[in-house]
Write an enzyme that holds these catalytic residues in place. Structure first.
Site, mmCIF file in Angstrom:
data_model
loop_
_atom_site.group_PDB
_atom_site.id
_atom_site.type_symbol
_atom_site.label_atom_id
_atom_site.label_comp_id
_atom_site.label_asym_id
_atom_site.label_seq_id
_atom_site.Cartn_x
_atom_site.Cartn_y
_atom_site.Cartn_z
ATOM 1 N N SER A 328 -40.247 -20.158 81.782
ATOM 2 C CA SER A 328 -40.004 -21.616 81.359
ATOM 3 C C SER A 328 -40.813 -22.398 81.140
ATOM 4 O O SER A 328 -41.078 -23.548 80.835
ATOM 5 C CB SER A 328 -38.892 -21.997 82.254
ATOM 6 O OG SER A 328 -37.539 -21.661 82.306
ATOM 7 N N ASP A 367 -27.429 -19.585 81.150
ATOM 8 C CA ASP A 367 -28.210 -20.321 81.659
ATOM 9 C C ASP A 367 -28.491 -20.395 83.042
ATOM 10 O O ASP A 367 -27.588 -19.479 84.023
ATOM 11 C CB ASP A 367 -27.749 -21.976 81.339
ATOM 12 C CG ASP A 367 -28.753 -23.116 81.712
ATOM 13 O OD1 ASP A 367 -29.521 -23.405 80.793
ATOM 14 O OD2 ASP A 367 -29.065 -23.391 82.909
ATOM 15 N N HIS A 373 -25.263 -27.915 81.971
ATOM 16 C CA HIS A 373 -25.917 -29.207 82.085
ATOM 17 C C HIS A 373 -25.186 -30.444 81.365
ATOM 18 O O HIS A 373 -25.664 -31.550 81.664
ATOM 19 C CB HIS A 373 -27.331 -29.418 81.826
ATOM 20 C CG HIS A 373 -28.168 -28.388 82.537
ATOM 21 N ND1 HIS A 373 -29.093 -28.389 83.452
ATOM 22 C CD2 HIS A 373 -28.201 -26.909 82.067
ATOM 23 C CE1 HIS A 373 -29.576 -27.313 84.101
ATOM 24 N NE2 HIS A 373 -29.240 -26.252 83.242
#
Length: 626
Positions: A328, A367, A373
């Protein structure tokens, strides 16, 4: 009575024949004398200079004297690579009548290993200058020195000489950055001036020592000596003193280097810190390291085997050659790429479920947050590290725009100016996959690259340099170790150049992205909110790199996995966020949680920005006035 016939000698005829023979001999002798005189005239007059030179070459020889090696300092004047006086056992080959006999005699006095004898024999054959002393055993102990001195009168050609040897006072934490010198081998002699190195003990092998070998070595001293027919030195005719090697002053901060090494604890990993205003490397850590002093005089077979067989690979420079998925930490760069090519915007909203599918019935790319989210935008995707946002962004973009944009940040390239051995990493492309696997690039490949996984591999140095460029809003400095060579700024001749600017279509995107990374720490949902509470602002991004691929519905359960299968923990950051003075990349191999490298980075920021290291590092302060 008949008279017998009598023969009489013809004295006149014999006299005439004798005269003819004498004349012929005289002519022959005269002709030979003329030929001889002509030859002498040719050699002594016409070819005088040629044979005078040859005669001088036989009579006059050159003897070299190795120069003192240049020292290596950190940014504060602390000596990282020093020269120390030692006593070495040397031999002048032309004074030795029998080497087997000498070997037998010396073996009864001190211990000389087979490898030392082999190395000595190789150099003796290579140089072929029997009047030049060659080192047989370096750094004699006091006991060995005493033993040899007692019997020195019996050892023709053997002497004890004072020499300088390399010494690394701070050991393994600096080994991969500074490198080491080692004994000269036949292979080394293929790349250097044999005459200059014939009296030298060692040569730079790795790190700064290897890259700057010519600069650190200096110029050997030369003596013209007159020798007899056996090659024995009779007198010194002329002398040129050696020129010491130039000292190097690095950007490296010794306290920061040692502190970062210690903060990795029992984990293997790497830390690279860069000054975004210069590209200077403040710390280059690869753990575990090794003691570089072992290599200076020739490492033993047992010691080398221990290093080579260690599962933690202490000889492997993770900072330059370690290939890791950036995970990430790539998301800020992916976000900028999406903005640059019009595939995303700061205002566009995206509903982030717990998974992403390329096709309605296709594979689910999950995810890290299984429940998703909800509605987010680009800024929230950075703050909360939303995988699904980058899945869909990478799928829309395709690999070509991704490859082209990330290339501008140094991914997939070697960019380090003054260290050798850096890996290219791997920034995949459609052409690369066709050549490598004979297959086309699939959308799923792009999806994986979107979160820094799949085929993409980067080195700690590459990620650190890219982070530094982001911190300076697109001002990319090629990373470098050396600040000064002697009294002058370091210059590089490899054609890379010193820097370049990464210009975006909208330069305001730099500030927006840096602000999003700042909120990774300050926001209540930021993935690095644990770093709050500093008197300066930190911009950062967490990352968790998968070591193996999970199946579509497989859960990651660290407790049930071997340690070697745990995720890598990564973090990039710079501080102060709006006027950065230091940027850091840290990775804990199989560290699991990204909190470890985040905490390490904050500790480095605190120490470096406030010049406030734990007291145990005071011995590494150096001379600030250097």
């Amino acid at each position: 009575m008949s008279r017998r016939h009598q023969n009489f000698r013809n004295y006149r005829q014999e006299q005439r024949l004798t005269q003819q023979r004498v004349f012929a001999a005289a002519v022959f002798v005269l002709l030979m004398a003329v030929v001889l005189m002509a030859r002498l005239f040719y050699l002594q007059v016409i070819e005088h200079e040629l044979y005078q030179t040859k005669a001088n070459d036989n009579r006059v020889m050159l003897v070299t004297e190795p120069p003192p090696r240049g020292l290596i300092y950190d940014r504060n004047g602390l000596v990282l690579a020093d020269n120390r006086p030692i006593h070495s056992l040397t031999v002048i080959p032309e004074r030795v009548e029998s080497f087997p006999k000498l070997k037998q005699m010396l073996s009864g006095i001190i211990d000389i290993s087979d490898s030392e004898w082999e190395d000595f024999d190789d150099r003796r054959k290579e140089y072929r200058r029997p009047y030049q002393s060659l080192t047989l055993k370096s750094q004699l102990t006091d006991e060995e020195w005493a033993k040899v001195s007692v019997d020195l009168y019996k050892l023709d050609g053997v002497q004890v000489e004072a020499q300088l040897t390399r010494y690394y006072p701070y050991g393994e934490a600096f080994a991969h950055a500074i490198g080491y010198v080692g004994r000269i081998t036949s292979k080394d002699l293929e790349t250097v001036d044999k005459l200059a190195y014939q009296g030298a003990l060692f040569i730079g092998k790795t790190g700064v020592e290897g890259f700057y070998e010519k600069t650190l070595f200096g110029e050997a001293g030369l003596s013209k000596v007159e020798v007899n027919a056996r090659g024995r030195i009779m007198s010194e005719l002329e002398r040129q003193n050696p020129t010491p090697g130039k000292d190097l002053h690095l950007y490296l901060d010794a306290r920061l280097q040692q502190y970062a090494y210690d903060l990795l604890g029992e984990y293997t990993g790497s830390v690279v810190a860069i000054d975004p205003t210069t590209g200077g490397i403040l710390a280059l850590v690869s753990k575990p390291g090794y003691d570089p002093n072992l290599f200076v005089r020739g490492i033993s077979v047992d010691d080398y085997a221990t290093l080579r067989q260690s599962k933690k690979l202490p000889l492997f420079n993770r900072a330059l050659r370690g290939g890791y998925p950036p995970a990430s930490t790539i998301k800020p760069f992916m976000g900028l790429a999406g903005l640059e090519y019009g595939f995303s915007s700061w205002t566009e909203r995206y509903f982030a479920k717990g998974y992403y599918q390329i096709n309605p019935d296709g594979r689910r790319y999950r995810d890290w947050k299984r429940t998703g989210h909800g509605w987010i935008n680009l800024e929230r995707s950075i703050i909360e590290s939303v995988d699904t946002y980058y899945y869909q962004l990478a799928n829309k973009m395709g690999i070509t725009p991704i490859h082209n944009f990330l290339t501008r940040f140094g991914f997939g390239q070697t960019t380090l100016l003054d260290l050798s051995g850096e890996s290219h990493g791997l920034l995949p492309s459609n052409e690369w996959k066709k050549a490598k696997y004979k297959e086309p690039w699939y959308p799923g490949d792009s999806v994986n690259v979107g979160i820094g996984q799949g085929f993409m591999v980067a080195t700690p140095l590459q990620i650190a340099a890219a982070t530094s460029a982001l911190a300076s809003k697109g001002h990319y400095f090629y990373p470098r170790m050396t600040r000064l060579v002697g009294d002058h700024p370091a210059e590089f001749e490899d054609g890379l150049g010193d820097e370049h600017d990464i210009v975006l279509k909208d330069q305001r995107n730099w500030d927006r992205m840096i602000d999003a990374m700042r909120k990774v720490i300050t926001d209540a949902h930021g993935t690095a909110r644990r770093l709050q509470g500093t008197d300066y602002e930190i911009a950062g991004k967490t990352g968790t790199g998968q070591v193996f691929s999970l199946q579509e519905d497989q859960e990651y359960d660290a407790d049930s996995l071997e340690k070697r299968l745990h995720d890598h923990a990564l973090f990039i950051g710079f501080a102060p966020a709006r006027n950065p003075k230091i940027s850091v990349f840290a990775i804990f191999e199989n560290g699991g949680s990204s909190s470890k490298p985040a905490d390490l980075t904050k500790a480095l920021f605190d120490a470096y920005l406030h010049d406030d290291y734990p007291a145990r590092y005071d011995y590494l302060k150096g001379d600030k006035n250097d």
